[in-house]
Design a protein around this motif. Structure first.
Motif, short mmCIF file in Angstrom:
data_model
loop_
_atom_site.label_atom_id
_atom_site.label_comp_id
_atom_site.label_asym_id
_atom_site.label_seq_id
_atom_site.Cartn_x
_atom_site.Cartn_y
_atom_site.Cartn_z
N ILE A 92 0.84 -1.20 0.00
CA ILE A 92 0.00 0.00 0.00
C ILE A 92 0.88 1.25 0.00
O ILE A 92 1.67 1.46 0.93
CB ILE A 92 -0.93 0.01 1.23
CG1 ILE A 92 -1.81 -1.24 1.23
CG2 ILE A 92 -1.78 1.28 1.24
CD1 ILE A 92 -2.67 -1.37 2.46
N ALA A 96 -2.49 6.65 0.22
CA ALA A 96 -3.36 5.99 -0.76
C ALA A 96 -4.82 6.03 -0.31
O ALA A 96 -5.13 6.13 0.88
CB ALA A 96 -2.93 4.54 -0.95
N VAL A 98 -7.78 3.60 -0.10
CA VAL A 98 -7.82 2.13 0.00
C VAL A 98 -9.26 1.65 0.21
O VAL A 98 -10.00 2.24 1.02
CB VAL A 98 -6.95 1.64 1.18
CG1 VAL A 98 -6.95 0.11 1.25
CG2 VAL A 98 -5.52 2.19 1.06
N TYR A 99 -9.63 0.60 -0.50
CA TYR A 99 -10.93 -0.03 -0.26
C TYR A 99 -10.72 -1.39 0.38
O TYR A 99 -9.87 -2.18 -0.06
CB TYR A 99 -11.71 -0.22 -1.57
CG TYR A 99 -13.05 -0.90 -1.34
CD1 TYR A 99 -14.12 -0.19 -0.83
CD2 TYR A 99 -13.22 -2.26 -1.63
CE1 TYR A 99 -15.34 -0.80 -0.59
CE2 TYR A 99 -14.43 -2.88 -1.39
CZ TYR A 99 -15.50 -2.15 -0.88
OH TYR A 99 -16.69 -2.77 -0.64
N LEU A 119 -3.65 7.30 5.44
CA LEU A 119 -4.48 6.66 4.42
C LEU A 119 -5.92 7.15 4.49
O LEU A 119 -6.40 7.57 5.55
CB LEU A 119 -4.47 5.14 4.61
CG LEU A 119 -3.10 4.45 4.57
CD1 LEU A 119 -3.26 2.97 4.91
CD2 LEU A 119 -2.43 4.63 3.21
N ILE A 121 -9.38 5.34 3.96
CA ILE A 121 -9.86 3.96 3.89
C ILE A 121 -11.39 3.96 3.81
O ILE A 121 -12.06 4.54 4.67
CB ILE A 121 -9.39 3.13 5.09
CG1 ILE A 121 -7.86 3.15 5.18
CG2 ILE A 121 -9.92 1.70 5.00
CD1 ILE A 121 -7.31 2.50 6.43
N PHE A 167 -10.47 4.40 -6.07
CA PHE A 167 -9.52 3.79 -5.13
C PHE A 167 -8.17 3.58 -5.80
O PHE A 167 -8.09 3.10 -6.94
CB PHE A 167 -10.04 2.44 -4.64
CG PHE A 167 -11.45 2.48 -4.12
CD1 PHE A 167 -11.75 3.19 -2.97
CD2 PHE A 167 -12.46 1.83 -4.79
CE1 PHE A 167 -13.05 3.24 -2.49
CE2 PHE A 167 -13.76 1.87 -4.33
CZ PHE A 167 -14.07 2.58 -3.17
N ILE A 169 -6.08 1.44 -4.50
CA ILE A 169 -5.87 0.01 -4.31
C ILE A 169 -7.07 -0.56 -3.54
O ILE A 169 -7.60 0.09 -2.63
CB ILE A 169 -4.54 -0.25 -3.56
CG1 ILE A 169 -4.18 -1.73 -3.54
CG2 ILE A 169 -4.56 0.36 -2.17
CD1 ILE A 169 -2.71 -1.96 -3.11
#
Length: 255
Positions: A92, A96, A98-99, A119, A121, A167, A169
């Protein structure tokens, strides 16, 4: 009173399918010397009673497709799941988006991300949201209808929330594999997974090796849709045949 002929035949069909693991519709019709229409009626009855699963011309024991409740999933293969999650963290990038989907292995990843701070999320998992409750990351939950078997949020509300975000990632779990790709056993989970797949730049599947030989009823992605799979070990020769040539499978460095 003698059992009706239909009932005897259905009992024998169930015994045959359980003993052999699967059967083809034409094979059963020939075996019992009845028409394909008669066999299909038998199989529809057994399917509706959740004894056998009928699909794509093949009949399988329904138990291969029964969904386990979340608590039961979470307690299985814990060491493998934590190794997978620890390796996933290293992939990661900083800052980022993130999902995290509703999966016991992905929830392990959520617990490790709780110690980070940079992050964003987004998750449809109540378990992941709880693991991240004290985190300094920006955490958003999709909301929606809560499924008690997975602690995952589903439905149009959740799907709409997922479609509003891009997203960097995304991490997904699965129950097993079809020839086309990863699969799950709960139809209600399908739409949210497909929405998240469409919104992600990089899509990573987290699955311990017990899933290599497992079946799932609903295929939510093709292997082309998944950038890589992380597991605690590589598939053996027999298991490798379930994956297409060139499909990337990574393991933790000490595996």
């Amino acid at each position: 009173m003698a059992k009706p002929v239909d009932g005897e035949r259905r009992d024998k069909i169930v015994q045959y399918v359980i003993r052999h693991g699967k059967a083809r519709v034409g094979e059963l019709a020939e075996m019992f010397q009845v028409s394909g229409e008669t066999i299909r009626k038998d199989l529809n009855e057994l399917h509706n009673r959740n004894i056998l699963h009928k699909g794509h011309g093949i009949v399988l024991p329904a138990s291969a497709y029964l969904e386990n409740v979340y608590a039961r999933k979470a307690e299985r293969h814990q060491e493998a799941k934590h190794r997978i999650a620890a390796f996933a963290v290293s992939l990661i990038p900083s800052e980022a988006v993130v999902y995290l989907d509703a999966s016991s292995t992905v929830a392990c990843l959520a617990g490790l991300l709780a110690g980070q701070h940079d992050l964003t999320i987004i998750t449809n998992s109540m378990s992941s949201a709880q693991a991240l409750a004290g985190s300094d990351n920006q955490v958003m939950v999709t909301g929606g209808e809560l499924r008690h078997k997975s602690y995952g949020y589903i439905g149009q509300w959740a799907e709409r929330a997922v479609r509003q975000v891009r997203f960097d990632i995304a991490f997904f779990g699965c129950d097993g594999f079809h020839t086309q790709g990863p699969a799950i056993r709960a139809y209600p989970e399908l739409a949210v997974k497909e929405c998240a797949l469409a919104q992600a730049d990089k899509r990573i599947l987290l699955a311990d090796s017990s899933k290599f030989g497992a079946e799932g009823l609903y295929c939510f992605a093709t292997f082309r849709d998944i950038d890589l799979l992380i597991s605690e070990r590589l598939p053996d020769a027999a298991e490798q045949s379930r994956f297409p040539p060139g499909f990337t499978i990574l393991t933790p460095p000490d595996a």
